[in-house]
Design an enzyme around this catalytic site. Structure first.
Site, PDB file in Angstrom:
ATOM      1  N   TYR A 188      -5.112   4.652   0.468  1.00  0.00           N
ATOM      2  CA  TYR A 188      -5.953   4.159  -0.072  1.00  0.00           C
ATOM      3  C   TYR A 188      -5.784   3.069  -1.323  1.00  0.00           C
ATOM      4  CZ  TYR A 188      -8.218   7.867   2.564  1.00  0.00           C
ATOM      5  OH  TYR A 188      -8.344   8.839   3.418  1.00  0.00           O
ATOM      6  N   HIS A 189      -4.567   2.684  -1.469  1.00  0.00           N
ATOM      7  CA  HIS A 189      -4.212   1.975  -2.652  1.00  0.00           C
ATOM      8  C   HIS A 189      -3.722   0.434  -2.451  1.00  0.00           C
ATOM      9  CE1 HIS A 189      -2.901   6.097  -4.284  1.00  0.00           C
ATOM     10  NE2 HIS A 189      -4.268   5.804  -4.538  1.00  0.00           N
ATOM     11  N   PRO A 190      -4.283  -0.403  -1.567  1.00  0.00           N
ATOM     12  CA  PRO A 190      -3.701  -1.751  -1.274  1.00  0.00           C
ATOM     13  C   PRO A 190      -3.860  -2.731  -2.601  1.00  0.00           C
ATOM     14  CG  PRO A 190      -6.049  -1.306  -0.457  1.00  0.00           C
ATOM     15  CD  PRO A 190      -5.607  -0.054  -0.827  1.00  0.00           C
ATOM     16  N   ASP A 242       0.771  -1.165   0.009  1.00  0.00           N
ATOM     17  CA  ASP A 242      -0.117   0.139   0.017  1.00  0.00           C
ATOM     18  C   ASP A 242       0.929   1.246   0.029  1.00  0.00           C
ATOM     19  OD1 ASP A 242      -2.244   1.783   0.089  1.00  0.00           O
ATOM     20  OD2 ASP A 242      -2.684   1.647   2.326  1.00  0.00           O
ATOM     21  N   HIS A 243       0.406   2.377  -0.604  1.00  0.00           N
ATOM     22  CA  HIS A 243       0.913   3.631  -0.635  1.00  0.00           C
ATOM     23  C   HIS A 243       0.615   4.136   0.763  1.00  0.00           C
ATOM     24  CE1 HIS A 243       0.940   3.608  -5.263  1.00  0.00           C
ATOM     25  NE2 HIS A 243       2.309   3.177  -4.692  1.00  0.00           N
TER      26      HIS A 243
END
Length: 625
Positions: free
Chosen positions: A549-551, A354-355
């Site tokens: 919110y980039h999993p 994730d980011h």
């Protein structure tokens, strides 16, 4: 304006300021407080309508060519392409229609923790998110369109070397030159950039633009980038390795372009059957062959069969969750949960990436950031009717790919988001609680609530820290365990510390000085350390770094799925969503997920013996005749 009117009645400047602050706060409260109620009413209304339809309508067919689980960023695309190709498709979604307010870009901050959000939470982190108690909120869309309805609408593809890296892992067909046509296929790019034809598509289902409203601070950001020696141009094109840009966003005439609306909606009722408010419990297996799905719908359990394949597009949390509930995963973990193993596939749920973002908050000249009261002005409504004005803003009008001083990769190690808002934008009514901030942080934020604010926000492009997703029980309705292991690798901390130093230098450029940019002082968690020292920044990063919110990665190609996205060791199941990324790309993930769906749908059609290309060529030939 408020201050000037009050000044005519009160001559003491301090008194005027106090009354202005009080008035603004209550205006915001009156404006914001009905929004959660409106979202709940909209959800209840659509749920009731769907339930009444369920009661009076004949049941849908029980068998289809394909069943697609999840009508989100990927599933809506896959279902649409399969339906276009003539297949009979069932699309199953746990949520319902998106409320109208969700399509107004400026309302994006109010959609989290609402009925259209799964509202996932991570396990407590020991090394990150400490200002949030170590727990990160993971908003995921429980709605037609999925997280394309909750996200900030940014269209970023990453770096060409990200995809070449996938190819070099042995994943044939996933190099940059092979995936670029699928990016272009879905896109209708309506703005002007250099080399537009080389990098962008025209005529696709998804409108991408740079022409939505952008706050004036974005021009300061772009000029500051040039002062730092960076070019301003298309970071989805020639400037993937380094550059500043106006944000490209998935907005059509001022309205959010969710993927269900853009791709799938027009096919519903033809080859595409939609079941909304339907929770998939598990995949039904005949030995190691997937034959259907079991769903819960309006209190009843139903079964639907697929003659060809089940396509999981439930996302990085949902897809491994469903696989494990179906007996596909690590044998020991499944046994611990009381689930019979169908196929031992130990990497299901692993490789979670994730980011993380962390912001340099600033006060700026009045009028350069987002105006929280803009929605109350009559002119704003008039502008929005034309697809323009503040309501068409996503509050993140500028982006950049940059290299920190410690980067040894030819790819940029940090992406900058220029946000025209901070935690202070709404006086703590929405954004602050969305992040789950501890009360201790509020005295640091509150003094800035009456100023125009903005944030230079570095994002860790390629995190080294990896986590996992596991079951908490065999109950399909219980959220799984999400353990991202944020900042467990020192490299991630060092990169974000270097990024904060870059952000400070950027904020001190002539462009930002002309904007009267003034960074906030020491925060209450790290104020015991020398301000802006390496020790201070490490403390700051560990307290305020949060998910953007980039999993991705929990059903990765090469371990869980093969290069054609088929689940290894079983038949009839594919995963087509962000969970198949073997390594995270260096940018926002929505555009790559849509690309994966386009390519995945093409693979499914090819493997079925029907060629999408042949179909298009036949159509073209008929038109020529």
């Amino acid at each position: 304006l408020i201050r000037s009117h009050l000044s005519s009645f009160y001559c003491e400047p301090l008194r005027v300021l106090q009354l202005t602050m009080y008035f603004v706060k209550w205006l915001l409260f009156i404006t914001i407080s009905p929004l959660p109620i409106l979202l709940s009413i909209s959800f209840a209304w659509t749920f009731l309508l769907d339930y009444l339809s369920y009661l009076v309508s004949p049941p849908p067919p029980s068998s289809y060519d394909y069943i697609v689980v999840g009508a989100g960023s990927a599933g809506s695309v896959v279902a649409a392409r399969l339906a276009e190709a003539g297949a009979k498709v069932l699309l199953v979604e746990a949520g319902g229609p998106a409320p109208s307010v969700a399509h107004i870009p400026a309302m994006v901050g109010f959609l989290q923790n609402s009925p259209i959000d799964w509202m996932f939470r991570t396990e407590v982190q020991e090394h990150a998110g400490l200002a949030m108690g170590g727990v990160s909120s993971w908003p995921r869309g429980k709605v037609l369109g999925g997280s394309s309805i909750l996200n900030y609408m940014l269209y970023v593809r990453g770096n060409r070397r990200d995809y070449d890296e996938w190819r070099d892992m042995g994943l044939e067909g996933w190099g940059y030159e092979e995936v670029l046509p699928y990016f272009k296929k879905s896109e209708h790019f309506d703005s002007e950039v250099e080399n537009k034809d080389e990098y962008h598509g025209i005529g696709g289902d998804l409108t991408v633009t740079t022409s939505n409203h952008k706050e004036p601070i974005i021009e300061s950001f772009l000029k500051a980038g040039q002062e730092m020696g960076y070019d301003v141009g298309d970071i989805n094109g020639a400037f993937q390795d380094a550059g500043f840009t106006k944000s490209q966003v998935t907005i059509t005439k001022g309205s959010r372009s969710g993927t269900f609306k853009a791709f799938a909606e027009k096919h519903v009722g033809n080859n595409l059957t939609l079941l909304s408010y339907s929770h998939v419990n598990r995949i039904l297996m005949d030995g190691k062959h997937a034959v259907g799905v079991e769903i819960s719908r309006f209190g009843k359990t139903e079964v639907y069969k697929a003659d060809k394949e089940i396509i999981l597009s439930a996302g990085t949390v949902g897809s491994p969750h469903i696989l494990m509930l179906s007996g596909i995963g690590d044998e020991q973990h499944l046994a611990d949960m009381g689930i019979e193993t169908v196929h031992h596939l130990p990497d299901v749920g692993k490789n979670l990436q994730d980011h993380l973002m962390v912001g340099l908050n600033m006060d700026v000249k009045e009028g350069l950031g987002t105006d929280p009261l803009a929605g109350l002005y009559p002119s704003t409504a008039a502008e929005y009717m034309e697809g323009k004005g503040p309501l068409s803003s996503n509050a993140c009008g500028g982006l950049a790919h940059i290299h920190t001083e410690i980067n040894a990769d030819p790819r940029p190690d940090i992406q900058l988001h220029m946000a025209s808002i901070t935690l202070a934008i709404d006086h703590g009514f929405s954004i602050f609680p969305n992040f789950g901030m501890l009360d201790k942080a509020w005295p640091w934020v509150e003094p800035h609530c009456y100023n125009s604010t903005a944030a230079i926000t570095p994002v860790l492009s390629r995190p080294a820290s990896k986590g996992f997703i596991k079951l908490k029980s065999k109950d399909p309705k219980e959220h799984p365990m999400i353990q991202p292991n944020y900042l467990t690798e020192k490299k991630d901390v060092d990169t974000l510390v270097a990024a904060m130093k870059f952000a400070v230098k950027l904020s001190e450029t002539k462009a930002f000085k002309e904007a009267d940019a003034e960074a906030w002082g020491p925060d209450p968690f790290c104020e015991h350390l020398p301000f802006r020292s390496d020790e201070y920044w490490e403390c700051y990063v560990r307290h305020f770094a949060a998910t953007i919110y980039h999993p991705v990665g929990t059903c990765a190609m090469g371990t869980v799925t093969d290069q054609r996205l088929k689940v290894r060791g079983v038949r009839g199941v594919r995963v087509v969503d962000g969970s198949v990324m073997p390594s995270i790309v260096g940018g926002n993930t929505n555009a790559p997920i849509i690309m994966i769906a386009e390519k995945g749908a093409d693979m499914i059609i090819q493997d079925s013996g029907r060629s999408f290309v042949d179909k298009e060529e036949k159509k073209k030939g008929k038109e020529e005749l």
